[in-house]
Design a protein around this motif. Structure first.
Motif, PDB file in Angstrom:
ATOM      1  N   ASP A   1       4.230  -0.786   9.870  1.00  0.00           N
ATOM      2  CA  ASP A   1       4.238   0.447  10.652  1.00  0.00           C
ATOM      3  C   ASP A   1       4.748   0.089  12.045  1.00  0.00           C
ATOM      4  O   ASP A   1       4.104  -0.677  12.782  1.00  0.00           O
ATOM      5  CB  ASP A   1       2.821   1.026  10.730  1.00  0.00           C
ATOM      6  N   ILE A   2       5.887   0.630  12.427  1.00  0.00           N
ATOM      7  CA  ILE A   2       6.524   0.275  13.695  1.00  0.00           C
ATOM      8  C   ILE A   2       5.642   0.672  14.882  1.00  0.00           C
ATOM      9  O   ILE A   2       5.585  -0.040  15.874  1.00  0.00           O
ATOM     10  CB  ILE A   2       7.917   0.937  13.809  1.00  0.00           C
ATOM     11  N   ARG A   3       4.939   1.792  14.761  1.00  0.00           N
ATOM     12  CA  ARG A   3       4.107   2.251  15.881  1.00  0.00           C
ATOM     13  C   ARG A   3       2.913   1.343  16.136  1.00  0.00           C
ATOM     14  O   ARG A   3       2.556   1.091  17.273  1.00  0.00           O
ATOM     15  CB  ARG A   3       3.617   3.682  15.634  1.00  0.00           C
ATOM     16  N   THR A   4       2.287   0.862  15.071  1.00  0.00           N
ATOM     17  CA  THR A   4       1.051   0.084  15.236  1.00  0.00           C
ATOM     18  C   THR A   4       1.245  -1.413  15.027  1.00  0.00           C
ATOM     19  O   THR A   4       0.392  -2.191  15.434  1.00  0.00           O
ATOM     20  CB  THR A   4      -0.016   0.569  14.239  1.00  0.00           C
ATOM     21  N   GLY A   5       2.318  -1.790  14.353  1.00  0.00           N
ATOM     22  CA  GLY A   5       2.531  -3.192  14.028  1.00  0.00           C
ATOM     23  C   GLY A   5       1.711  -3.665  12.845  1.00  0.00           C
ATOM     24  O   GLY A   5       1.730  -4.838  12.496  1.00  0.00           O
ATOM     25  N   LEU A   6       0.985  -2.729  12.209  1.00  0.00           N
ATOM     26  CA  LEU A   6       0.133  -3.090  11.075  1.00  0.00           C
ATOM     27  C   LEU A   6       0.933  -3.133   9.778  1.00  0.00           C
ATOM     28  O   LEU A   6       1.820  -2.302   9.549  1.00  0.00           O
ATOM     29  CB  LEU A   6      -1.015  -2.095  10.931  1.00  0.00           C
ATOM     30  N   LEU A   7       0.558  -4.067   8.947  1.00  0.00           N
ATOM     31  CA  LEU A   7       1.170  -4.182   7.627  1.00  0.00           C
ATOM     32  C   LEU A   7       0.678  -3.032   6.758  1.00  0.00           C
ATOM     33  O   LEU A   7      -0.525  -2.835   6.606  1.00  0.00           O
ATOM     34  CB  LEU A   7       0.792  -5.522   6.997  1.00  0.00           C
ATOM     35  N   ARG A   8       1.595  -2.265   6.200  1.00  0.00           N
ATOM     36  CA  ARG A   8       1.237  -1.101   5.390  1.00  0.00           C
ATOM     37  C   ARG A   8       1.490  -1.293   3.908  1.00  0.00           C
ATOM     38  O   ARG A   8       0.979  -0.549   3.085  1.00  0.00           O
ATOM     39  CB  ARG A   8       2.000   0.136   5.872  1.00  0.00           C
ATOM     40  N   GLY A   9       2.281  -2.263   3.570  1.00  0.00           N
ATOM     41  CA  GLY A   9       2.589  -2.458   2.161  1.00  0.00           C
ATOM     42  C   GLY A   9       3.584  -3.581   1.970  1.00  0.00           C
ATOM     43  O   GLY A   9       3.983  -4.259   2.916  1.00  0.00           O
ATOM     44  N   MET A  10       3.944  -3.742   0.702  1.00  0.00           N
ATOM     45  CA  MET A  10       4.895  -4.782   0.328  1.00  0.00           C
ATOM     46  C   MET A  10       5.936  -4.198  -0.615  1.00  0.00           C
ATOM     47  O   MET A  10       5.575  -3.499  -1.567  1.00  0.00           O
ATOM     48  CB  MET A  10       4.181  -5.918  -0.399  1.00  0.00           C
ATOM     49  N   GLU A  11       7.183  -4.486  -0.341  1.00  0.00           N
ATOM     50  CA  GLU A  11       8.251  -4.136  -1.278  1.00  0.00           C
ATOM     51  C   GLU A  11       8.368  -5.295  -2.255  1.00  0.00           C
ATOM     52  O   GLU A  11       8.473  -6.457  -1.856  1.00  0.00           O
ATOM     53  CB  GLU A  11       9.566  -3.933  -0.544  1.00  0.00           C
ATOM     54  N   VAL A  12       8.328  -4.970  -3.534  1.00  0.00           N
ATOM     55  CA  VAL A  12       8.420  -5.980  -4.581  1.00  0.00           C
ATOM     56  C   VAL A  12       9.899  -6.199  -4.897  1.00  0.00           C
ATOM     57  O   VAL A  12      10.622  -5.254  -5.209  1.00  0.00           O
ATOM     58  CB  VAL A  12       7.643  -5.522  -5.840  1.00  0.00           C
TER      59      VAL A  12
ATOM     60  N   GLN B   1      -0.524 -10.410  -8.635  1.00  0.00           N
ATOM     61  CA  GLN B   1      -0.635 -10.823  -7.228  1.00  0.00           C
ATOM     62  C   GLN B   1      -1.521  -9.849  -6.462  1.00  0.00           C
ATOM     63  O   GLN B   1      -2.349 -10.263  -5.651  1.00  0.00           O
ATOM     64  CB  GLN B   1       0.750 -10.902  -6.590  1.00  0.00           C
ATOM     65  N   ALA B   2      -1.370  -8.557  -6.726  1.00  0.00           N
ATOM     66  CA  ALA B   2      -2.201  -7.551  -6.048  1.00  0.00           C
ATOM     67  C   ALA B   2      -3.675  -7.757  -6.370  1.00  0.00           C
ATOM     68  O   ALA B   2      -4.540  -7.583  -5.496  1.00  0.00           O
ATOM     69  CB  ALA B   2      -1.758  -6.139  -6.451  1.00  0.00           C
ATOM     70  N   ALA B   3      -3.979  -8.132  -7.603  1.00  0.00           N
ATOM     71  CA  ALA B   3      -5.367  -8.392  -7.989  1.00  0.00           C
ATOM     72  C   ALA B   3      -5.920  -9.592  -7.215  1.00  0.00           C
ATOM     73  O   ALA B   3      -7.071  -9.573  -6.760  1.00  0.00           O
ATOM     74  CB  ALA B   3      -5.468  -8.620  -9.493  1.00  0.00           C
ATOM     75  N   THR B   4      -5.105 -10.622  -7.045  1.00  0.00           N
ATOM     76  CA  THR B   4      -5.522 -11.793  -6.268  1.00  0.00           C
ATOM     77  C   THR B   4      -5.738 -11.414  -4.803  1.00  0.00           C
ATOM     78  O   THR B   4      -6.720 -11.818  -4.186  1.00  0.00           O
ATOM     79  CB  THR B   4      -4.466 -12.918  -6.381  1.00  0.00           C
ATOM     80  N   TRP B   5      -4.810 -10.638  -4.258  1.00  0.00           N
ATOM     81  CA  TRP B   5      -4.969 -10.187  -2.868  1.00  0.00           C
ATOM     82  C   TRP B   5      -6.251  -9.371  -2.701  1.00  0.00           C
ATOM     83  O   TRP B   5      -6.961  -9.520  -1.723  1.00  0.00           O
ATOM     84  CB  TRP B   5      -3.764  -9.365  -2.430  1.00  0.00           C
ATOM     85  N   ARG B   6      -6.516  -8.504  -3.675  1.00  0.00           N
ATOM     86  CA  ARG B   6      -7.701  -7.648  -3.608  1.00  0.00           C
ATOM     87  C   ARG B   6      -8.971  -8.482  -3.527  1.00  0.00           C
ATOM     88  O   ARG B   6      -9.895  -8.175  -2.774  1.00  0.00           O
ATOM     89  CB  ARG B   6      -7.763  -6.698  -4.801  1.00  0.00           C
ATOM     90  N   GLU B   7      -9.018  -9.568  -4.300  1.00  0.00           N
ATOM     91  CA  GLU B   7     -10.176 -10.469  -4.273  1.00  0.00           C
ATOM     92  C   GLU B   7     -10.394 -11.064  -2.884  1.00  0.00           C
ATOM     93  O   GLU B   7     -11.500 -11.460  -2.541  1.00  0.00           O
ATOM     94  CB  GLU B   7      -9.991 -11.595  -5.294  1.00  0.00           C
ATOM     95  N   ASN B   8      -9.323 -11.114  -2.092  1.00  0.00           N
ATOM     96  CA  ASN B   8      -9.400 -11.663  -0.736  1.00  0.00           C
ATOM     97  C   ASN B   8      -9.437 -10.562   0.329  1.00  0.00           C
ATOM     98  O   ASN B   8      -9.209 -10.837   1.510  1.00  0.00           O
ATOM     99  CB  ASN B   8      -8.216 -12.605  -0.490  1.00  0.00           C
ATOM    100  N   GLY B   9      -9.690  -9.314  -0.101  1.00  0.00           N
ATOM    101  CA  GLY B   9      -9.849  -8.218   0.849  1.00  0.00           C
ATOM    102  C   GLY B   9      -8.561  -7.599   1.352  1.00  0.00           C
ATOM    103  O   GLY B   9      -8.570  -6.848   2.330  1.00  0.00           O
ATOM    104  N   PHE B  10      -7.456  -7.876   0.703  1.00  0.00           N
ATOM    105  CA  PHE B  10      -6.151  -7.357   1.126  1.00  0.00           C
ATOM    106  C   PHE B  10      -5.622  -6.438   0.030  1.00  0.00           C
ATOM    107  O   PHE B  10      -5.459  -6.867  -1.108  1.00  0.00           O
ATOM    108  CB  PHE B  10      -5.201  -8.545   1.362  1.00  0.00           C
ATOM    109  N   GLN B  11      -5.398  -5.163   0.364  1.00  0.00           N
ATOM    110  CA  GLN B  11      -4.952  -4.201  -0.648  1.00  0.00           C
ATOM    111  C   GLN B  11      -3.733  -3.412  -0.164  1.00  0.00           C
ATOM    112  O   GLN B  11      -3.825  -2.214   0.090  1.00  0.00           O
ATOM    113  CB  GLN B  11      -6.084  -3.254  -1.008  1.00  0.00           C
ATOM    114  N   PRO B  12      -2.596  -4.070  -0.056  1.00  0.00           N
ATOM    115  CA  PRO B  12      -1.399  -3.341   0.387  1.00  0.00           C
ATOM    116  C   PRO B  12      -0.857  -2.446  -0.722  1.00  0.00           C
ATOM    117  O   PRO B  12      -1.090  -2.683  -1.902  1.00  0.00           O
ATOM    118  CB  PRO B  12      -0.407  -4.465   0.696  1.00  0.00           C
TER     119      PRO B  12
END
Length: 168
Positions: free
Chosen positions: A24-35, A76-87
């Protein structure tokens, strides 16, 4: 490279998945991932995605290629989720698949098997090929949307889309 090479790459799980962050350009926060699907041919080296995807569409390998990319990215998303990251994951979907009666249950089942919420997946309809049966394609997209998948047009204006198709 040939369709046999690509078929063998799919069958032997040679395709790789890379992730391009969406910020997100306004906040600098990661909003997702393009596969991003990538393929390194054992003899020819890296093959550009536009070349191997076009071959997959032409040789009716696009369903298998898409399912492999989906499986890898959902794992990969399932692994990320286990670590608290859900893009959100943006995954390309060829318009040729919109005529396949198995596409909605195949995607929905795989997403459920990995414990990913459909709302976390954005299916980006590519402009690599034209839609043959617009009514069927709209029905498939409606079914996906009703299951809470996000939908978008990938690189609008670079391929087969028109303002009329966008309005539909």
């Amino acid at each position: 490279f040939t369709s046999h090479d690509l078929c063998q790459a799919i069958d032997s799980d040679q395709l790789q998945v890379h992730y391009q962050p969406k910020v997100d350009i306004r906040t600098g926060l990661l909003r997702g991932m393009e596969v991003l699907a990538r393929w390194t041919h054992p003899e020819l080296g890296p093959i550009p995605p536009d070349q191997f995807v076009a071959l997959a569409e032409k040789e009716h390998l696009i369903f298998d290629l898409t399912m492999q990319v989906l499986r890898k990215s959902l794992a990969q998303a399932a692994t990320w989720r286990e670590n608290g990251f859900q893009p959100k994951l943006a995954i390309n979907l060829s318009p040729l698949l919109l005529g396949n009666p198995c596409i909605v249950p195949s995607i929905a089942d795989m997403v459920a098997n990995y414990g990913v919420q459909p709302s976390q997946v954005v299916l980006e309809i590519t402009e690599s090929a034209g839609v043959e049966h617009l009514g069927r394609a709209i029905a498939v997209l409606t079914r996906l949307r009703l299951q809470d998948f996000g939908l978008s047009l990938d690189d609008y204006g670079t391929g087969f889309s028109s303002m009329q198709q966008l309005a539909r």
